[in-house]
Design an enzyme around this catalytic site. Sequence first.
Site, PDB file in Angstrom:
ATOM      1  N   GLU A 139      55.113  19.250   3.878  1.00  0.00           N
ATOM      2  CA  GLU A 139      56.250  19.364   2.944  1.00  0.00           C
ATOM      3  C   GLU A 139      57.235  18.208   3.144  1.00  0.00           C
ATOM      4  OE1 GLU A 139      57.963  23.159   3.766  1.00  0.00           O
ATOM      5  OE2 GLU A 139      56.206  24.258   3.033  1.00  0.00           O
ATOM      6  N   LYS A 179      41.180  -2.832 -28.263  1.00  0.00           N
ATOM      7  CA  LYS A 179      40.627  -2.248 -27.031  1.00  0.00           C
ATOM      8  C   LYS A 179      40.139  -0.830 -27.293  1.00  0.00           C
ATOM      9  CE  LYS A 179      43.286  -0.667 -23.452  1.00  0.00           C
ATOM     10  NZ  LYS A 179      44.207  -0.828 -22.321  1.00  0.00           N
ATOM     11  N   SER A 212      46.689  -1.476 -13.943  1.00  0.00           N
ATOM     12  CA  SER A 212      46.322  -0.396 -13.024  1.00  0.00           C
ATOM     13  C   SER A 212      45.016  -0.782 -12.323  1.00  0.00           C
ATOM     14  CB  SER A 212      46.199   0.914 -13.809  1.00  0.00           C
ATOM     15  OG  SER A 212      45.838   1.961 -12.946  1.00  0.00           O
ATOM     16  N   THR A 213      43.880  -0.488 -12.901  1.00  0.00           N
ATOM     17  CA  THR A 213      42.602  -0.886 -12.281  1.00  0.00           C
ATOM     18  C   THR A 213      42.277  -2.354 -12.561  1.00  0.00           C
ATOM     19  OG1 THR A 213      41.255  -0.369 -14.219  1.00  0.00           O
ATOM     20  CG2 THR A 213      41.687   1.434 -12.676  1.00  0.00           C
TER      21      THR A 213
HETATM   22  C1  R5P Z   1      47.127   1.159 -21.701  1.00  0.00           C
HETATM   23  O1  R5P Z   1      47.076   1.250 -22.921  1.00  0.00           O
HETATM   24  C2  R5P Z   1      48.071   0.258 -20.981  1.00  0.00           C
HETATM   25  O2  R5P Z   1      48.904  -0.437 -21.850  1.00  0.00           O
HETATM   26  C3  R5P Z   1      47.350  -0.699 -20.050  1.00  0.00           C
HETATM   27  O3  R5P Z   1      46.589  -1.603 -20.823  1.00  0.00           O
HETATM   28  C4  R5P Z   1      46.452   0.052 -19.120  1.00  0.00           C
HETATM   29  O4  R5P Z   1      47.137   1.118 -18.530  1.00  0.00           O
HETATM   30  C5  R5P Z   1      45.906  -0.857 -18.060  1.00  0.00           C
HETATM   31  O5  R5P Z   1      45.047  -0.125 -17.260  1.00  0.00           O
HETATM   32  P1  R5P Z   1      43.877  -0.820 -16.463  1.00  0.00           P
HETATM   33  O6  R5P Z   1      44.492  -1.923 -15.655  1.00  0.00           O
HETATM   34  O7  R5P Z   1      43.334   0.279 -15.589  1.00  0.00           O
HETATM   35  O8  R5P Z   1      42.878  -1.302 -17.446  1.00  0.00           O
END
Ligand code: R5P
Length: 294
Positions: free
Chosen positions: A38, A195, A225-226
């Site tokens: 916690e 996309k 992100s990734t």
């Molecule tokens: C999604 O529509 C966001 O604008 C970013 O393009 C997305 O979150 C990027 O994620 P990743 O780096 O995992 O492709």
Amino acid sequence: MRRVVIGGSSSYVLAIKLARELNTPLLETDIKRFPDGEKYVRIDGDLEGVEAIVVQSMYLTPDEYLMEYFLMVEALKDSGAKKVIGMIPYFAYARQDKRFNPGEAVSLRTVSRLIETVGTDQLFTVDMHLHRVDDMSKIFNIPAKNLTAIPDIARYIGANLSLENPLIIGPDEEAEQWAKIAAAQLETDYDVLEKKRISSTQVEITTRELEVKNRDIVIIDDIISTGGTIAKTIEVLKKKDANRIVAACTHPILVDNALKKIYMAGAYNVIGTTTIPSPISVIEIAPSLAEALK
Ligand code: R5P
């Protein structure tokens, strides 16, 4: 009203910088974990009648940072704070803003309700992922403002990267809003790709008729992100003989070897802001946050 700044453990450096920009005291916090997992939160200082700015971005371990945020805000209100301003530069859970499949939680709605319920009086976010919702008042019942870091990013690119006649590219339709701002500031043109998301880690970028041959490119997005979106976009642009490619984002979450993927795809440089601390967070967001609070 006496103002104070408080930083949660996700954003204490940003909180220090924001407090300096505002010339406002920063209160110490004691945030730790009990042996059973916690969280424990204590805010040090006289909280009676204050306006408290709580800085907490919600990256990588958003549930943990959300819980800390809830505990901080309720502790502030219980201890006499008059007003709490949530400064949440990266607002997690925004992408699940609708029920895509039966039975799914609409996470954005749940999180926004909780943020209000604990006592947040006003909220600031930065380039929040507002895909299907164009107005913060449709999400929040408190005054809420979505700031943008794109002018800061464009300024940095203009001052530091010596690109020649760059073309700004948004990897998807949603990124058009950011590409447009960056292009105007850098006095150049922009285009947007298409996309299709296959899964949370896989995307397909559809080629369009683009004149990118021998041009420097800046890909601009809200989140890396990734890194899948940016890496795929770079592959498409490289096939069309683009010159140097810079990838820029507001929120460098960077999971799953994102940077490696993007550089392996052929990026010349990858940059982001300090909404999230990361190896590429070279654009300082604190002055813009301070400006919004003045
Ligand atoms: C999604 O529509 C966001 O604008 C970013 O393009 C997305 O979150 C990027 O994620 P990743 O780096 O995992 O492709």
